[in-house]
Design a protein around this motif. Structure first.
Motif, mmCIF file in Angstrom:
data_model
loop_
_atom_site.group_PDB
_atom_site.id
_atom_site.type_symbol
_atom_site.label_atom_id
_atom_site.label_comp_id
_atom_site.label_asym_id
_atom_site.label_seq_id
_atom_site.Cartn_x
_atom_site.Cartn_y
_atom_site.Cartn_z
ATOM 1 N N TYR A 136 -7.225 5.860 -2.398
ATOM 2 C CA TYR A 136 -7.327 4.443 -2.025
ATOM 3 C C TYR A 136 -6.257 4.074 -1.007
ATOM 4 O O TYR A 136 -6.528 3.436 0.022
ATOM 5 N N LYS B 52 -6.934 5.561 2.500
ATOM 6 C CA LYS B 52 -8.001 4.849 3.214
ATOM 7 C C LYS B 52 -7.510 3.492 3.717
ATOM 8 O O LYS B 52 -7.880 3.060 4.817
ATOM 9 N N GLU B 53 -6.666 2.822 2.925
ATOM 10 C CA GLU B 53 -6.106 1.539 3.370
ATOM 11 C C GLU B 53 -5.182 1.740 4.567
ATOM 12 O O GLU B 53 -5.198 0.952 5.523
ATOM 13 N N TYR C 101 -5.439 -12.615 2.902
ATOM 14 C CA TYR C 101 -5.284 -11.161 2.977
ATOM 15 C C TYR C 101 -4.415 -10.659 1.822
ATOM 16 O O TYR C 101 -4.700 -9.620 1.212
ATOM 17 N N THR D 238 0.826 -1.198 0.000
ATOM 18 C CA THR D 238 0.000 0.000 0.000
ATOM 19 C C THR D 238 0.868 1.259 0.000
ATOM 20 O O THR D 238 0.579 2.236 -0.694
ATOM 21 N N ALA E 265 -5.342 4.251 6.736
ATOM 22 C CA ALA E 265 -6.192 4.599 7.873
ATOM 23 C C ALA E 265 -6.795 3.349 8.499
ATOM 24 O O ALA E 265 -6.845 3.211 9.729
ATOM 25 N N SER E 266 -7.262 2.435 7.654
ATOM 26 C CA SER E 266 -7.829 1.176 8.161
ATOM 27 C C SER E 266 -6.767 0.343 8.872
ATOM 28 O O SER E 266 -7.031 -0.261 9.917
ATOM 29 N N TRP E 267 -5.542 0.340 8.310
ATOM 30 C CA TRP E 267 -4.449 -0.411 8.943
ATOM 31 C C TRP E 267 -4.129 0.165 10.327
ATOM 32 O O TRP E 267 -3.921 -0.576 11.278
ATOM 33 N N TYR E 268 -4.107 1.501 10.441
ATOM 34 C CA TYR E 268 -3.830 2.121 11.736
ATOM 35 C C TYR E 268 -4.895 1.751 12.767
ATOM 36 O O TYR E 268 -4.595 1.472 13.935
ATOM 37 N N GLU E 269 -6.162 1.755 12.365
ATOM 38 C CA GLU E 269 -7.233 1.415 13.293
ATOM 39 C C GLU E 269 -7.055 0.014 13.870
ATOM 40 O O GLU E 269 -7.334 -0.234 15.045
ATOM 41 N N LYS E 270 -6.550 -0.899 13.047
ATOM 42 C CA LYS E 270 -6.366 -2.284 13.485
ATOM 43 C C LYS E 270 -5.094 -2.470 14.301
ATOM 44 O O LYS E 270 -5.006 -3.405 15.110
#
Length: 444
Positions: A56, A59-60, A245, A38, A62-67
């Protein structure tokens, strides 16, 4: 802190600087393949002012940071956890800024408008023909994602290879010259590096700077990569626990590369898992089988086999190639069993079963020493004879051919029944060896 608390981003140069900083901080924390892929996409999109690609990737990330933010903050070896937290909180503001400033990505400033960037895009599958079964499953997966024969080049898949009448080498040369390629290197442990054509494709892709990813077949690990695509390359490994994944990331990268819309996630997950099942159901040719196949005469016909001008073993190896090319798994399984022998607990065809009540022994009979003498029927009880008269022959075809061409009797060792014979003859007959004879016609 809300997104409005962040300082405004005045121009594209500032945006690029901030995103490169976020990418660099992640690079220092992890080299995990999906987020690294990414990051590479983000950096490439920043270079070309590709708004969709940047959005894109943001957003990927950001999603990785949340996890992962909790793991980052609790990791005693991470000394800049606050930076990562700031990155995560800043990304929604950055995404909003990108969406509000489309003029930054004006086509007049976009390098895709240059002649070298308007080439047709193509997925080029580089592989050894000996791995064509895996590649067929991969092409089927690409078709289900939405890619057509105009989007994919695969030399071993009907309709996706070199057009009729085209020179092989000239056509391959034109692929690297005239198309913008996304190269999938399908690499196996034994076959890819022994294929000169595959190595030439790998070198050409590297020279052209084509976007690429190695797909490692079962049994192949990243540490075994060599050449210009080495162990430090990001690879999709089918043996990896993260393979689902990683396939998700590959799918997203390909769709973004072609500018195609996302597909139905439920259908994708089913197709992805079916692809993995089909790959792990494949039994690849062993080096021994490949050697045997290559030594077999492709021009041998049925008359040669009947008249013993060519062995049944070599004919079966040729049939194995046909079965694999036709993806006829029942036929392939039968041929492998005939070549290597049947498992001890597996089903056995009736033609490999026979009956025999013919025994011979060597040892003592009264005061006489005998060698390979016929054993009278009554010396073994009927209930035991009923259990052992049915013979299953599970060995491979080479041994059967040797026996069929042999003039000597074929025997199974039954010396464990020596005590039975001694008991039934009151000790008169003592067997040093005891054999059950099989009719030579059975092997013929």
């Amino acid at each position: 802190m809300s997104v409005t608390d962040f300082q405004a981003i005045p121009n594209y140069a500032t945006l690029r600087s901030q995103l490169n900083g976020i990418s660099a901080s992640i690079d220092k924390y992890t080299s995990d393949a999906p987020i690294t892929s990414t990051r590479q996409l983000l950096e490439e999109s920043l270079e070309t002012k590709d708004m969709d690609g940047i959005l894109y990737a943001c957003k990927e990330i950001a999603s990785w940071y949340e996890k992962n933010i909790d793991s980052i903050k609790s990791n005693e070896f991470v000394f800049n956890a606050d930076t990562h937290e700031d990155n995560m909180r800043q990304l929604p503001h950055i995404i909003s800024t990108i969406e509000d400033n489309e003029e930054w990505f004006d086509s007049s400033a976009n390098s895709y408008d240059s002649p070298t960037q308007t080439r047709q895009k193509l997925i080029f599958i580089s592989h050894s023909t000996k791995d064509s079964e895996y590649v067929a499953s991969l092409v089927d997966l690409l078709r289900k994602i939405g890619f057509t024969d105009e989007d994919v080049f695969c030399s071993s898949y009907p309709g996706y290879g070199i057009p009729l009448g085209k020179n092989i080498y000239e056509f391959l040369k034109s692929c690297f010259k005239d198309y913008e390629l996304f190269v999938l290197f399908v690499i196996s442990k034994d076959n890819y590096y022994s294929s000169p054509a595959s190595l030439n494709e790998m070198g050409a892709a590297w020279v052209q700077g084509a976007k690429s990813i190695p797909i490692l077949l079962p049994g192949m690990s990243p540490a075994q990569l060599r050449g210009v695509v080495g162990p430090d390359s990001l690879a999709l490994c089918l043996d990896s626990d993260n393979v689902r994944y990683d396939l998700n990331s590959l799918k997203n990268d390909l769709l973004l590369f072609f500018g195609k819309q996302q597909i139905n996630e439920s259908a994708w997950e089913h197709d992805r898992d079916s692809f993995l099942e089909s790959c792990f159901a494949i039994t690849p040719l062993s080096p021994e089988e490949i050697s045997a196949i290559e030594s077999a005469d492709e021009n041998a016909n049925l008359a040669d086999l009947v008249e013993d001008r060519v062995s049944l073993e070599k004919s079966l190896y040729r049939a194995l190639v046909i079965a694999k090319e036709g993806q006829n798994k029942p036929l392939e399984g039968w041929i492998r069993s005939e070549l290597k022998g049947y498992e001890s607990d597996g089903d056995l065809p009736d033609y490999r079963k026979t009956k025999s009540r013919n025994f011979r022994y060597s040892g003592i009979n009264g005061n006489m020493q005998v060698t390979k003498a016929s054993l009278p029927m009554g010396f073994i009880r009927d209930e035991i004879m009923d259990k052992i008269e049915d013979v299953e022959y599970r060995q491979g075809i080479r041994q059967i051919e040797d026996f069929a061409n042999s003039s000597s009797a074929i025997a199974i060792d039954r010396s464990l029944l020596a005590g039975e014979v001694a008991h039934n003859t009151q000790g008169v007959v003592k067997c040093v060896s005891l054999e059950q004879l099989l009719p030579s016609s059975f092997f013929g």
